[in-house]
Design a protein around this motif. Structure first.
Motif, PDB file in Angstrom:
ATOM      1  N   ILE A  71       0.859  -1.187   0.000  1.00 36.72           N
ATOM      2  CA  ILE A  71       0.000   0.000   0.000  1.00 36.72           C
ATOM      3  C   ILE A  71       0.892   1.233   0.000  1.00 36.72           C
ATOM      4  O   ILE A  71       1.754   1.392   0.867  1.00 36.72           O
ATOM      5  N   VAL A  72       0.675   2.109  -0.989  1.00 39.11           N
ATOM      6  CA  VAL A  72       1.444   3.347  -1.106  1.00 39.11           C
ATOM      7  C   VAL A  72       0.568   4.485  -0.593  1.00 39.11           C
ATOM      8  O   VAL A  72      -0.536   4.715  -1.106  1.00 39.11           O
ATOM      9  N   THR A  73       1.043   5.162   0.426  1.00 37.75           N
ATOM     10  CA  THR A  73       0.267   6.239   1.048  1.00 37.75           C
ATOM     11  C   THR A  73       1.135   7.475   1.211  1.00 37.75           C
ATOM     12  O   THR A  73       2.364   7.421   1.110  1.00 37.75           O
ATOM     13  N   VAL A  74       0.459   8.601   1.449  1.00 37.49           N
ATOM     14  CA  VAL A  74       1.121   9.845   1.829  1.00 37.49           C
ATOM     15  C   VAL A  74       0.389  10.381   3.052  1.00 37.49           C
ATOM     16  O   VAL A  74      -0.842  10.396   3.093  1.00 37.49           O
ATOM     17  N   ILE A 327      -0.524  19.040   0.408  1.00 40.57           N
ATOM     18  CA  ILE A 327       0.206  17.911  -0.187  1.00 40.57           C
ATOM     19  C   ILE A 327       1.485  18.426  -0.832  1.00 40.57           C
ATOM     20  O   ILE A 327       1.468  19.419  -1.567  1.00 40.57           O
ATOM     21  N   ARG A 328       2.583  17.734  -0.573  1.00 43.46           N
ATOM     22  CA  ARG A 328       3.865  18.132  -1.144  1.00 43.46           C
ATOM     23  C   ARG A 328       3.878  17.961  -2.663  1.00 43.46           C
ATOM     24  O   ARG A 328       3.145  17.158  -3.219  1.00 43.46           O
ATOM     25  N   LEU A 339      -9.704   9.349  -4.224  1.00 45.64           N
ATOM     26  CA  LEU A 339      -8.799   8.503  -3.450  1.00 45.64           C
ATOM     27  C   LEU A 339      -9.298   8.370  -2.013  1.00 45.64           C
ATOM     28  O   LEU A 339      -9.827   9.318  -1.435  1.00 45.64           O
ATOM     29  N   LYS A 340      -9.119   7.197  -1.445  1.00 42.91           N
ATOM     30  CA  LYS A 340      -9.536   6.952  -0.075  1.00 42.91           C
ATOM     31  C   LYS A 340      -8.482   7.466   0.894  1.00 42.91           C
ATOM     32  O   LYS A 340      -7.285   7.502   0.587  1.00 42.91           O
ATOM     33  N   ALA A 341      -8.942   7.864   2.075  1.00 39.79           N
ATOM     34  CA  ALA A 341      -8.044   8.412   3.086  1.00 39.79           C
ATOM     35  C   ALA A 341      -8.479   7.925   4.460  1.00 39.79           C
ATOM     36  O   ALA A 341      -9.650   7.621   4.696  1.00 39.79           O
ATOM     37  N   ARG A 342      -7.506   7.868   5.350  1.00 36.95           N
ATOM     38  CA  ARG A 342      -7.771   7.519   6.745  1.00 36.95           C
ATOM     39  C   ARG A 342      -7.409   8.719   7.600  1.00 36.95           C
ATOM     40  O   ARG A 342      -6.261   9.166   7.603  1.00 36.95           O
ATOM     41  N   VAL A 394      -3.909  12.839   8.267  1.00 36.99           N
ATOM     42  CA  VAL A 394      -4.584  12.282   7.088  1.00 36.99           C
ATOM     43  C   VAL A 394      -3.591  11.402   6.329  1.00 36.99           C
ATOM     44  O   VAL A 394      -2.507  11.846   5.945  1.00 36.99           O
ATOM     45  N   GLU A 395      -3.977  10.172   6.114  1.00 29.50           N
ATOM     46  CA  GLU A 395      -3.187   9.224   5.333  1.00 29.50           C
ATOM     47  C   GLU A 395      -3.981   8.861   4.084  1.00 29.50           C
ATOM     48  O   GLU A 395      -4.991   8.171   4.153  1.00 29.50           O
ATOM     49  N   VAL A 396      -3.522   9.362   2.953  1.00 28.68           N
ATOM     50  CA  VAL A 396      -4.211   9.147   1.675  1.00 28.68           C
ATOM     51  C   VAL A 396      -3.582   7.945   0.976  1.00 28.68           C
ATOM     52  O   VAL A 396      -2.351   7.871   0.836  1.00 28.68           O
TER      53      VAL A 396
END
Length: 526
Positions: A71-74, A327-328, A339-342, A394-396
Motif C-alpha cells: 500500500i502506497v500512502t502519503v 500535499i507536497r 482517493l480513499k483516506a484515513r 490524514v493518510e491518503v
C-alpha cells in the motif's frame, strides 16, 4: 649419642627444604600465563579474521524476499473545517466600527439570539442630521413643484388672455383712427367747397388738411403696432414663458432627486443603526473566523474595529465536515479526487475521501517550512462530536498492489547506473541489478532482478563496491584522444566528466526512488 639442633639450625633446614617447592610454583604460574597469552592471541586473531571476513562478505542482517500486498500512502497533518459555513458579516456601511460586545466562540445559539453589538452613537447623530436634510429637501421640492405648475399655466394665460387683450385694444385703436381719418377727410372736402365760395379762409382749410395728415399717421402707427404684436411680441413672450417652464421642470426634478436621495440616506442610516445589533438567523454554533497564515485578520473581540463586509463570525454546518491538508509537490501528480483516506483524530479514526485538489500551489513561507504545498480537501462522514479547528492526521492511499514481490528500501542502492542490491548466496554475496516499481517509505515493488526467497543485505553500503557505485557521476565521461590535452572546465559550468551539484555522487546512503520515476508494469488495485 644424640645431638640437639638449636632453633636457628632448624629454621635453616626448613628453608632449605621449601626452596625447591617455591621455584616449582613460580614456573607453574609462568607457564599458565604464557598459555593464557597465547590463547588470547589466538582469540584476537580469530576476532580480527572474523571482522575482516564480515567486512568482506557483508553484514549479517538480511531480509528474505517474499510476495505480498503493498500500500502506497502519503501522510500529512491537517485541520478540520466545515464545507458549508454561514458567514456573519458586518452590514454597517462604514469602517473602524467598534465592537461593544461579542458572543463567546463555540456558543450554541438559536434564531434571534444576539451575536454582536456595535457602537451606535455615530449613527444616531447621522440619523438626526439626515432627517433635517430630508425636511429641507422636501420644502424645496414643494416650492419648485408649485413654480412648475405656475409656469405651465403662464403659456395658455398669455395666448388666451394678455395677447388677445393687447390685439383687441390695438384693433380698436385702429378702427378709431380710421374713423377719425374719414371724418377729417370729409371735413377737409367740405371746407374746400366752402372756401371756393368764400365762406372758409385759407387758414382754416390748411388746419383741415393737417388734421387729415395726422389721422393718416395715427392709422399707420396703429397698424404697425398690430403687426409687431403678431409677428414679434407674441413669439418673444412665448419663448420666455416656455423657457421658464422648462427651467421650472428641471429645478423641480433636481429638487425631487435631492429629496429622494435624502430619504434614501435616512433609510440607510436607520438600517445601519439596526445592523449594529447582529442576531442569529438559525440555530447552531458560532466560531470566530481564521484567515490564511500569511494574511492579517483583525481580532473579533470587544474594543476591536470592523468594517463593511468583514466576516465577524461563522456558523459551520457540522453535518458536512472536511479536512484541509497541504500535499507536497512530489506527490501532487498522483493526487486526484476519489482517493480513499484515513483520518486520525485525537480519540477516533474516520474514513474519508479526497474531493478537491488545488491546481495552483499556495505560497511558501515560515508557516509551512518554506515548502510548496497544494491544498487538498478530504471529505468526512457525518458523525457527532467533530468540531472545526481539530487537528487531524490524514493518510491518503495512492495505490494498492496485490501479490507483488517487494524488497525493503534500505536494501536498495540507487545510482547513476541504475538500482542495485546485494544478495546473500552460498558463495558469499553478489550484486543484482533491479528494475523497480512503485514504493512507499518501507518497501519497493521489484519487477525484475530478484526472486522469492532471495536474501538481500539490509545495509549494502558496508560493501566498498556499493560505495563506489554510489559515488560514480551521473553524466557520461567525455571521450578524449590519447594525445589530446585535457580541456579545462569553465568555472561555473557543469563538465561532462564531473557531476553537477545535484548529482547522485553526493549521496551518502540509499535513497528510495520517487514513485513517478519508477516503472509501473503492474497496475495498482485501488
Amino acid at each position: 649419642m644424640s645431638t640437639d639442633n638449636p632453633p636457628a639450625a632448624a629454621a635453616s633446614q626448613r628453608g632449605a627444604g621449601q626452596g625447591p617447592a617455591r621455584a616449582r610454583g613460580r614456573w607453574r604460574k609462568r607457564t599458565w600465563l604464557v598459555i593464557g597469552l597465547l590463547a588470547g592471541g589466538v582469540l584476537a586473531a580469530q576476532v580480527v579474521t572474523e571482522r575482516r571476513s564480515s567486512r568482506e562478505n557483508g553484514p549479517r542482517f538480511t531480509y528474505r524476499v517474499r510476495r505480498g500486498d503493498l500500500i502506497v500512502t502519503v501522510t500529512e497533518q491537517g485541520t478540520l473545517e466545515s464545507a458549508v459555513n454561514t458567514e456573519i458579516k458586518c452590514k454597517v456601511r462604514d469602517k473602524d466600527i467598534p465592537i461593544t460586545w461579542v458572543i463567546e466562540g463555540g456558543s450554541q445559539v438559536k434564531p434571534g439570539d444576539v451575536l454582536v453589538r456595535l457602537g451606535t452613537l455615530a449613527y444616531e447623530d447621522r440619523i438626526s442630521e439626515v432627517t433635517k436634510r430630508v425636511y429641507s429637501a422636501r420644502s424645496t421640492a414643494e416650492r419648485s413643484r408649485a413654480d412648475q405648475a405656475r409656469a405651465e399655466l403662464a403659456v395658455p394665460e398669455y395666448l388666451e388672455g394678455r395677447y388677445r387683450t393687447q390685439l383687441m385694444t390695438l384693433e380698436k385703436d385702429l378702427a378709431i383712427a380710421q374713423s377719425n381719418l374719414r371724418t377729417a377727410q370729409n371735413l377737409l372736402a367740405h371746407d374746400a367747397t366752402m372756401a371756393q365760395r368764400g365762406y372758409v379762409s385759407a387758414l382754416d382749410l390748411e388746419r383741415r388738411a393737417f388734421a387729415v395728415t395726422e389721422a393718416k399717421l395715427t392709422v399707420g402707427v396703429t397698424q404697425t403696432e398690430i403687426g409687431v404684436l403678431k409677428e414679434y411680441t407674441k413669439a418673444m413672450e412665448l419663448e420666455t414663458l416656455n423657457g421658464d417652464l422648462e427651467a421650472g421642470k428641471a429645478r423641480n426634478k433636481a429638487n425631487e432627486a435631492e429629496l429622494k436621495s435624502a430619504e434614501i440616506q435616512l433609510g440607510l442610516s436607520r438600517a445601519d443603526l439596526e445592523h449594529c445589533v447582529v442576531k442569529a438567523e438559525k440555530s447552531g454554533i458560532v466560531i470566530y473566523p481564521t484567515g490564511k497564515p500569511w494574511e492579517w485578520v483583525p481580532e473579533i473581540e470587544e474594543g476591536a474595529n470592523v468594517y463593511l463586509g468583514q466576516t465577524m463570525l461563522l456558523m459551520p454546518d457540522l453535518s458536512q465536515m472536511q479536512v484541509k491538508v497541504g500535499i507536497r509537490e512530489s506527490f501532487i501528480d498522483r493526487m486526484k479526487p476519489g482517493l480513499k483516506a484515513r483520518v486520525s483524530l485525537a480519540n477516533q479514526t474516520l474514513a474519508g475521501e479526497v474531493t478537491t485538489v488545488a491546481a495552483v500551489t499556495g505560497p511558501a513561507g515560515w508557516w509551512n517550512g518554506n515548502t510548496v504545498r497544494y491544498d487538498t480537501i478530504v471529505k468526512l462522514p457525518s458523525i457527532p462530536g467533530v468540531m472545526p479547528g481539530m487537528s487531524a492526521e490524514v493518510e491518503v492511499t495512492l495505490a494498492q498492489y496485490k501479490d507483488v514481490l517487494t524488497v525493503p528500501v534500505a536494501a536498495i542502492v540507487d545510482t547513476a547506473r541504475g538500482a542495485f542490491c546485494w544478495v546473500k548466496t552460498a558463495d558469499g554475496t553478489e550484486r543484482r541489478t533491479l528494475e523497480l516499481g512503485d514504493t512507499n517509505d518501507r518497501f519497493t515493488v521489484v519487477e525484475t532482478g530478484l526472486q522469492e526467497g532471495d536474501e538481500v543485505v539490509l545495509h549494502p553500503f558496508a560493501f566498498k563496491e556499493a560505495r563506489d557505485l554510489a559515488l560514480q557521476p551521473s553524466a557520461e565521461t567525455e571521450v578524449q584522444e590519447p594525445n589530446e590535452p585535457k580541456r579545462p572546465k569553465a568555472i561555473g559550468t557543469k563538465g561532462a566528466s564531473e557531476p553537477g551539484p545535484d548529482s547522485k555522487s553526493k549521496r551518502s546512503g540509499p535513497k528510495t526512488a520517487k514513485p513517478s520515476k519508477r516503472s509501473n508494469k503492474k497496475k495498482p488495485v485501488h
